[in-house]
Design a protein around this motif. Structure first.
Motif, PDB file in Angstrom:
ATOM      1  N   UNK A 392       0.807  -1.236   0.000  1.00 25.72           N
ATOM      2  CA  UNK A 392       0.000   0.000   0.000  1.00 25.72           C
ATOM      3  C   UNK A 392       0.834   1.277   0.000  1.00 25.72           C
ATOM      4  N   UNK A 393       1.888   1.317   0.814  1.00 27.94           N
ATOM      5  CA  UNK A 393       2.697   2.538   0.884  1.00 27.94           C
ATOM      6  C   UNK A 393       3.413   2.793  -0.440  1.00 27.94           C
ATOM      7  N   UNK A 394       3.944   1.738  -1.063  1.00 30.33           N
ATOM      8  CA  UNK A 394       4.608   1.905  -2.362  1.00 30.33           C
ATOM      9  C   UNK A 394       3.611   2.350  -3.431  1.00 30.33           C
ATOM     10  N   UNK A 395       2.379   1.858  -3.328  1.00 29.60           N
ATOM     11  CA  UNK A 395       1.350   2.253  -4.286  1.00 29.60           C
ATOM     12  C   UNK A 395       1.075   3.755  -4.191  1.00 29.60           C
ATOM     13  N   UNK A 396       0.885   4.260  -2.966  1.00 29.66           N
ATOM     14  CA  UNK A 396       0.620   5.691  -2.778  1.00 29.66           C
ATOM     15  C   UNK A 396       1.829   6.507  -3.196  1.00 29.66           C
ATOM     16  N   UNK A 397       3.015   6.016  -2.874  1.00 29.59           N
ATOM     17  CA  UNK A 397       4.239   6.706  -3.282  1.00 29.59           C
ATOM     18  C   UNK A 397       4.280   6.866  -4.804  1.00 29.59           C
ATOM     19  N   UNK A 398       3.903   5.821  -5.519  1.00 32.43           N
ATOM     20  CA  UNK A 398       3.913   5.897  -6.983  1.00 32.43           C
ATOM     21  C   UNK A 398       2.849   6.865  -7.492  1.00 32.43           C
ATOM     22  N   UNK A 399       1.669   6.852  -6.872  1.00 33.69           N
ATOM     23  CA  UNK A 399       0.607   7.767  -7.295  1.00 33.69           C
ATOM     24  C   UNK A 399       1.039   9.223  -7.168  1.00 33.69           C
ATOM     25  N   UNK A 400       1.751   9.536  -6.084  1.00 34.45           N
ATOM     26  CA  UNK A 400       2.141  10.914  -5.814  1.00 34.45           C
ATOM     27  C   UNK A 400       3.418  11.307  -6.532  1.00 34.45           C
ATOM     28  N   UNK A 401       4.076  10.337  -7.171  1.00 38.83           N
ATOM     29  CA  UNK A 401       5.351  10.613  -7.834  1.00 38.83           C
ATOM     30  C   UNK A 401       5.291  10.470  -9.348  1.00 38.83           C
ATOM     31  N   UNK A 402       4.417   9.601  -9.824  1.00 36.27           N
ATOM     32  CA  UNK A 402       4.368   9.241 -11.244  1.00 36.27           C
ATOM     33  C   UNK A 402       3.139   9.893 -11.881  1.00 36.27           C
ATOM     34  N   UNK A 403       3.362  10.930 -12.684  1.00 39.37           N
ATOM     35  CA  UNK A 403       2.246  11.680 -13.278  1.00 39.37           C
ATOM     36  C   UNK A 403       1.397  10.804 -14.186  1.00 39.37           C
ATOM     37  N   UNK A 404       2.020   9.914 -14.947  1.00 36.06           N
ATOM     38  CA  UNK A 404       1.263   9.057 -15.860  1.00 36.06           C
ATOM     39  C   UNK A 404       0.410   8.052 -15.091  1.00 36.06           C
ATOM     40  N   UNK A 405       0.995   7.451 -14.070  1.00 34.95           N
ATOM     41  CA  UNK A 405       0.255   6.480 -13.253  1.00 34.95           C
ATOM     42  C   UNK A 405      -0.944   7.159 -12.587  1.00 34.95           C
ATOM     43  N   UNK A 406      -0.741   8.369 -12.063  1.00 36.57           N
ATOM     44  CA  UNK A 406      -1.834   9.106 -11.431  1.00 36.57           C
ATOM     45  C   UNK A 406      -2.903   9.473 -12.454  1.00 36.57           C
ATOM     46  N   UNK A 407      -2.498   9.962 -13.591  1.00 38.36           N
ATOM     47  CA  UNK A 407      -3.457  10.364 -14.620  1.00 38.36           C
ATOM     48  C   UNK A 407      -4.301   9.186 -15.079  1.00 38.36           C
ATOM     49  N   UNK A 408      -3.662   8.023 -15.196  1.00 42.70           N
ATOM     50  CA  UNK A 408      -4.373   6.831 -15.651  1.00 42.70           C
ATOM     51  C   UNK A 408      -5.516   6.462 -14.709  1.00 42.70           C
ATOM     52  N   UNK A 409      -5.279   6.571 -13.413  1.00 39.47           N
ATOM     53  CA  UNK A 409      -6.278   6.105 -12.447  1.00 39.47           C
ATOM     54  C   UNK A 409      -7.159   7.224 -11.894  1.00 39.47           C
ATOM     55  N   UNK A 410      -6.816   8.489 -12.197  1.00 43.32           N
ATOM     56  CA  UNK A 410      -7.648   9.615 -11.765  1.00 43.32           C
ATOM     57  C   UNK A 410      -8.473  10.177 -12.916  1.00 43.32           C
ATOM     58  N   UNK A 411      -8.384   9.547 -14.077  1.00 36.60           N
ATOM     59  CA  UNK A 411      -9.124  10.013 -15.242  1.00 36.60           C
ATOM     60  C   UNK A 411     -10.622  10.018 -14.951  1.00 36.60           C
ATOM     61  N   UNK A 412     -11.256  11.180 -15.180  1.00 39.17           N
ATOM     62  CA  UNK A 412     -12.688  11.294 -14.938  1.00 39.17           C
ATOM     63  C   UNK A 412     -13.060  11.456 -13.477  1.00 39.17           C
ATOM     64  N   UNK A 413     -12.069  11.430 -12.579  1.00 41.86           N
ATOM     65  CA  UNK A 413     -12.320  11.577 -11.134  1.00 41.86           C
ATOM     66  C   UNK A 413     -11.766  12.908 -10.642  1.00 41.86           C
ATOM     67  N   UNK A 414     -10.522  13.191 -10.981  1.00 39.92           N
ATOM     68  CA  UNK A 414      -9.885  14.445 -10.590  1.00 39.92           C
ATOM     69  C   UNK A 414      -9.569  15.261 -11.832  1.00 39.92           C
ATOM     70  N   UNK A 415      -9.616  16.565 -11.698  1.00 43.36           N
ATOM     71  CA  UNK A 415      -9.254  17.438 -12.813  1.00 43.36           C
ATOM     72  C   UNK A 415      -7.737  17.458 -12.974  1.00 43.36           C
TER      73      UNK A 415
END
Length: 714
Positions: A392-415
């Protein structure tokens, strides 16, 4: 109604009612000592089968001995009920903090939580509940000095305000928060005794007793459902350590020693918090939409199989085609069970498919064979490929560090702008070196629950709940998914950028949408003059919220002094010196930026002071309180430094006004506001005495105008 008071140099005769009550108190204390000695004398050598049982039993005995302690200065009983004839004919019960019985087992003091004690709080002349007489007792330093009677069955006796009850409510306090068991009001008692199966949300303004109600509810539930809660556990959650230290003695005073206390940060302490977020970033991280982003990110690790599986057992080979494994994976995804539970189920599903083939071939495999197949190296390899482990901690670390990974999973949820706020400017290289913020830790906790279920308790009390973010509500809600909750707060005191605007929304995030919302509007602690002044802010920060109606008349409890800027520190110190002339605790509350200079001014004046969380004593009664830590605390007298600075210290005006509202309502007996800058216009000006006027003169001015306006003006 009679209120006899003892005279130390004139002992009362044995025929005097007060003398008899004192004798009963002495006998009750002796009985409590005997109960404790009986437990201390227990010999468990011959009743324990092994050392584990012995340790457990010894712990239980130790807890029982602690619970039977006779606390110095704490009245063993505070009331008496004389029943008439219907339910308890001719019975007389003394109501106290714990049950006490004599050598024959007959009760000498009844626990306040017992059903027979309930009329002490709820009986009235309109509804006497079979009570003929209710007697309240007054104490001085643990010694019974007075009593007061209410003849509920006498129609000619008028309804009156209890002098002893009022005195107990207004009694000066030194040290941590104390229980209110002797002063619980009917509307508070209804909440305290509400059933364990339902969750309750208490909206209460300053001085309405919501925190005490929540703590007494825990004590009541432990009395009524002790075995169940002993198995499932209880937890009190507060906003910070200072607050928890302030309230920590309430439950032990009621005989409850096993209730744990924590902050939300304690609950989610899976990573070391070393960083802070800007307000805008914290708002996005605390938004409930982050739960969906995390859910998508966790599930993204699941892959569909590309090849068939071949399991070798002895001389036989068993083939499971890829499409069949794919069906298993899709079924587990559709069930939306936790990631870890699904990962544990997949090898068993595959092994079962192999066993079906074995049975079709004429073999007779049992459960041991299925477990062996599930542990087969080929099966493990398929599971690792399709359903790999997730940290879980590595997952959150990647979300907050990797713009592509975040964009992929926040599409349609966050602006896009919100996603930019989430990304770290300097990403951490590892979980250990990353500068996690408090909001990040909550995200890690959410991810952990997506992987493995969080342990649920039987009951959780959440105090100062209005300041939690939706994601923090979810973190608390995970701790009581199979239990109930008591939520305490005041929407007008929400001082975080993400403070909740609606209990309906908050309870939804908590997972308790059906919780009953109760509102306490009668104030018992803050004087009417003070709460009326603070309530001027309500229309500007929480429109539509009902102001507290204080029942306490305390003329002269509010004073606002103006000082020249260069004399402000001296004026504040002088106000503290005056306050120390009264009995009780003193709180000097100031904007966080003003704490350092005020600490220097106090030191220069030779006035020692404490920090929030440090226990006041008779010798050290002054506490210097940053406005950010004032919430939930109470002091007999409060000196408030520079209200405008309190407002300006927050990121926006609404939050600043709410912070000021909190600071203005911490006083139990008197409030002195000292300012050099103009007070915020939302207070409507008013009630100012120029610095340099004597305290006596200012009191005269205030009293002369109280009858006309309730406040004195510039």
């Amino acid at each position: 109604m009679s209120v006899p008071v003892s005279v130390p140099d004139q002992p009362l005769s044995d025929d005097d009612p007060l003398a008899r009550e004192r004798a009963h108190l002495a006998d009750s204390r002796a009985a409590l000592r005997a109960m404790r000695e009986d437990v201390q004398a227990l010999d468990i050598k011959d009743v324990t089968a092994n050392w584990v049982n012995a340790v457990v039993l010894e712990r239980q005995i130790e807890d029982r001995i602690k619970a039977l302690a006779d606390l110095a200065g704490t009245p063993l009983f505070f009331g008496r009920l004389d029943y008439l004839h219907t339910t308890q004919e001719g019975q007389r019960f003394y109501i106290g903090r714990r049950h006490v019985h004599d050598a024959g087992g007959d009760p000498m003091v009844i626990d306040w939580r017992a059903p027979v004690s309930q009329p002490f709080y709820r009986a009235s002349r309109k509804d006497p509940q079979d009570v003929g007489l209710r007697r309240r007792f007054g104490y001085t330093g643990g010694e019974l000095t007075a009593y007061e009677d209410e003849h509920l069955s006498d129609p000619e006796e008028l309804e009156r305000t209890s002098r002893l009850l009022q005195a107990e409510i207004e009694r000066p306090r030194v040290g941590p928060m104390r229980d209110i068991v002797a002063t619980i009001q009917p509307e508070q008692d209804e909440i305290v005794r509400s059933d364990l199966s339902g969750s309750v949300c208490v909206q209460g303004g300053p001085g309405t007793g919501k925190t005490a109600v929540g703590l007494h509810r825990v004590a009541y539930l432990l009395y009524a459902h002790r075995e169940r809660l002993a198995r499932t556990g209880t937890l009190v959650i507060g906003p910070n350590r200072s607050f928890l230290h302030y309230i920590e003695q309430v439950l032990p005073a009621l005989g409850e020693l096993e209730v744990k206390q924590a902050t939300v940060d304690d609950l989610v302490a899976h990573v070391e918090v070393r960083g802070t977020d800007a307000a805008a970033t914290a708002v996005v991280k605390g938004d409930a939409r982050m739960a969906e982003v995390l859910r998508r990110a966790v599930r993204s690790h699941v892959k569909l199989p590309q090849e068939s599986l071949m399991v070798v057992r002895g001389s036989r080979r068993w083939r499971v085609p890829a499409y069949e494994i794919e069906e298993m994976v899709r079924e587990l995804l559709d069930r939306d069970i936790r990631y870890g539970a699904a990962r544990e189920a997949l090898p068993q599903r595959i092994a079962h498919a192999v066993l079906v083939r074995m049975e079709q071939a004429g073999e007779a495999p049992d459960d041991r064979v299925q477990n062996a197949v599930a542990r087969n190296a080929a099966v493990k390899a398929v599971v690792k490929e399709c359903w790999p482990p997730v940290d879980p901690a590595k997952l959150v670390l990647r979300l907050l560090s990797d713009a592509e990974f975040l964009a992929e999973h926040a599409e349609g949820v966050l602006t896009e702008d919100e996603r930019k706020l989430l990304l770290w400017e300097k990403p951490g290289r590892s979980v250990r070196t990353a500068k996690w913020s408090a909001a990040d830790a909550v995200l890690v906790d959410e991810a952990m629950d997506l992987v493995e279920r969080t342990h649920s308790l039987g009951h959780v009390v959440l105090d100062e709940a209005q300041d939690l973010s939706p994601m923090q509500y979810r973190a608390v809600g995970r701790r009581c998914t199979t239990g109930s909750a008591t939520v305490l707060g005041d929407l007008a005191q929400g001082t975080t950028p993400w403070a909740t605007e609606s209990w309906t929304q908050a309870l939804g995030h908590l997972g308790k949408p059906d919780a009953v919302v109760e509102e306490l509007t009668a104030g018992f602690r803050v004087p009417r003059e003070v709460i009326a002044y603070a309530s001027r802010l309500l229309p500007h920060m929480s429109p539509g919220l009902a102001p507290v109606e204080s029942v306490r008349e305390n003329p002269g409890s509010l004073e606002v002094r103006h000082s020249r800027a260069e004399d402000l520190d001296a004026a504040v110190v002088a106000a503290c010196v005056e306050a120390l002339g009264h009995e009780g605790s003193i709180g000097l509350i100031a904007a966080d930026a003003r704490i350092a200079p005020l600490a220097e001014a106090l030191a220069a004046a030779g006035l020692p002071h404490l920090s929030p969380g440090e226990e006041t004593t008779a010798e050290s009664r002054l506490t210097l309180v940053p406005a950010s830590l004032a919430k939930g605390l109470e002091y007999d007298y409060v000196v408030l430094d520079e209200p405008a600075a309190v407002v300006d210290g927050e990121p926006d005006e609404r939050t600043g006004l709410r912070r000021l509202y909190v600071a203005l309502t911490r006083a139990v007996s008197g409030l002195t506001v000292v300012h050099s800058a103009p007070v915020p216009e939302q207070l409507g000006g008013g009630v100012t005495v120029p610095w340099g006027k004597s305290a006596r003169a200012s009191v005269r001015v205030r009293r002369a105008t109280d009858a006309r306006t309730g406040f004195f003006s510039r």
